[in-house]
Motif scaffolding. Sequence first.
Motif, PDB file in Angstrom:
ATOM      1  N   ALA A   1     -45.802   7.383 -36.670  1.00 23.99           N
ATOM      2  CA  ALA A   1     -45.430   8.791 -36.512  1.00 23.99           C
ATOM      3  C   ALA A   1     -46.541   9.572 -35.816  1.00 23.99           C
ATOM      4  N   ILE A   2     -47.781   9.374 -36.246  1.00 23.96           N
ATOM      5  CA  ILE A   2     -48.869  10.130 -35.635  1.00 23.96           C
ATOM      6  C   ILE A   2     -49.140   9.619 -34.221  1.00 23.96           C
ATOM      7  N   MET A   3     -48.934   8.312 -33.987  1.00 24.85           N
ATOM      8  CA  MET A   3     -49.063   7.788 -32.630  1.00 24.85           C
ATOM      9  C   MET A   3     -47.992   8.396 -31.725  1.00 24.85           C
ATOM     10  N   MET A   4     -46.785   8.537 -32.253  1.00 20.16           N
ATOM     11  CA  MET A   4     -45.700   9.124 -31.476  1.00 20.16           C
ATOM     12  C   MET A   4     -45.986  10.584 -31.159  1.00 20.16           C
ATOM     13  N   LEU A   5     -46.442  11.339 -32.155  1.00 21.35           N
ATOM     14  CA  LEU A   5     -46.722  12.764 -31.942  1.00 21.35           C
ATOM     15  C   LEU A   5     -47.813  12.957 -30.900  1.00 21.35           C
ATOM     16  N   ALA A   6     -48.927  12.237 -31.058  1.00 19.46           N
ATOM     17  CA  ALA A   6     -50.052  12.394 -30.140  1.00 19.46           C
ATOM     18  C   ALA A   6     -49.702  11.929 -28.727  1.00 19.46           C
TER      19      ALA A   6
END
Length: 547
Positions: free
Chosen positions: A478-483
């Motif tokens: 999720a954080i990889m996708m957001l960033a």
Amino acid sequence: MRNHVGIFEPSSTNIDPPGTCLFDPPESEAAELGAEAARLKRDPKRPEIILRPQPSNSGLDPLNFARWRKEAMFFVLIISSILTGCIGPLLVPAFGTVAEDLGKPVSAVAKLNGILVLGVATMLIVVSAQFLGRRHTYVACSVLSFVGCCWGAVAKDYNSIYGARILMGAGMASAAVMLGSTITDMFFVHQHGVRIAWWQVSYCASVNLTPIISGVIATNHGWRACFWVLGAFEGAVLVGIFFLCPETMYDRPASASDPLEVEKYTAEHIEDKEKEGAMTSSSSAIEAQQDGPVVDTLSFGASLKLWSHFKPRDPLYVVVLRPFAVLLSPHIFYSNLAYTISFAWFVMTGATYGQMYEGMYYQESVSTVGVLAGVAPMIGTIAACLISGPLTDWSARYLSVRNHGIFEPEYRLVVLIPAFITTAIGGFGWAWTVGPGWNVLVSTSIAGFVFCGCTLGICAVVGYANACYPKQGGDTFAIMMLASRAAIFGMTYVVNDWLALYGVKNFLGIMTGVTLGLYLLGVPVYCYGKRIRSWTAQSKVLGWCCS
């Protein structure tokens, strides 16, 4: 100290790094594991492989689901991932027509891709899924995608269709983020490689294939028909998710779920046995044992409940903050950088194909450019699927055997080797062959190597990140996708001007060089990754996100 496969062991062994586990001990060393460790559950078809994580004896444990249930759920979610990839480029071939119909400039229509909405939605999806379970999230996102497609098909003005795209962007989030966690929930570590490859390739291939299909539909039936066709498939997937996708979040007992405890126990047990001078036989160590029969089998009726047996263990503020703490871990930060630049190839080159082949050096038609932009990348991603999945699982097992049966997440980075080679061939070859004197088919064919390499790179770093934090797979992606989506969205504002000012060779050369540099950085990450994971686990700032 470096072990047998080139990975440096941490100086302090008080805390086992997350992701390391006993996996496939050589038969010659099996006797040293002791009788208790020999009772660990193993793959029935390949008894030399210890199942990781260890399944419990409950039928509610997704690891114990029937094979047909696992495969049916995986198939439905892969179709959902394909449709997720279709949403972004759905209108790309018809941007001019849509702009004319809505009375807006093409630049305004281009903003309908919902890429930032997807990035923001991923965080909401992860919080919801980690706190309440995964099933209701899949169902809700599928409903949003279906409603968004129907809304887009009947929208009369720009603001209305923008609202539809917001719904569709939010609906994309579950397949884009949670599928990796669901794979971890249902399948064992030696089964992850092929399935993660299918997940990533299904998404990337559909991104490339969609403009070809939607261009034909828009030409023959109008651009609104693209929404109707996609909506029909979204409706079918919604039915499949409701009936075939049960809850996969399960609070597995620590004795069964924590492979690190098994490794720690085994090491201590070996020392005790050596002191006593007693060893068990090799055959008893290899024999698969069961702790008991599987009980509480999940019924079909119970599988249809939106909220079932899962109860969250972490408070809400931990679930919200943990993804950001995960990103601060050096190995996850590296994975995010490599993932971002690899996926940027699909977005940025898609935005520049027309500029390269319609006006700068060639005079190809719009329909021809659409085919050129889709076929070669699609072939490259399919080739990557055939390579990455089997190579990932084979390398994990081979290196585990060489490392006395111990699995390390860094084994997933081996796929960066073919990723580096194919990206170098494709990137520099593409830059060299674009321009006067070269046939358009030559340059676009060589471009397929780039997309093969970048897909391999995506599979490698996603598999690595997922293995580093097996319990927080949703947080990690999720954080990889957001960033990554935020960074790529910013890149799309400058890529066309960059190409116009400095030329194709400058653009492709720099993109290739940066990508290869990040893949090459995988070498020290491979060597020192275990030390980094150990340091992270012991850190007062980041250690809590590993639990």
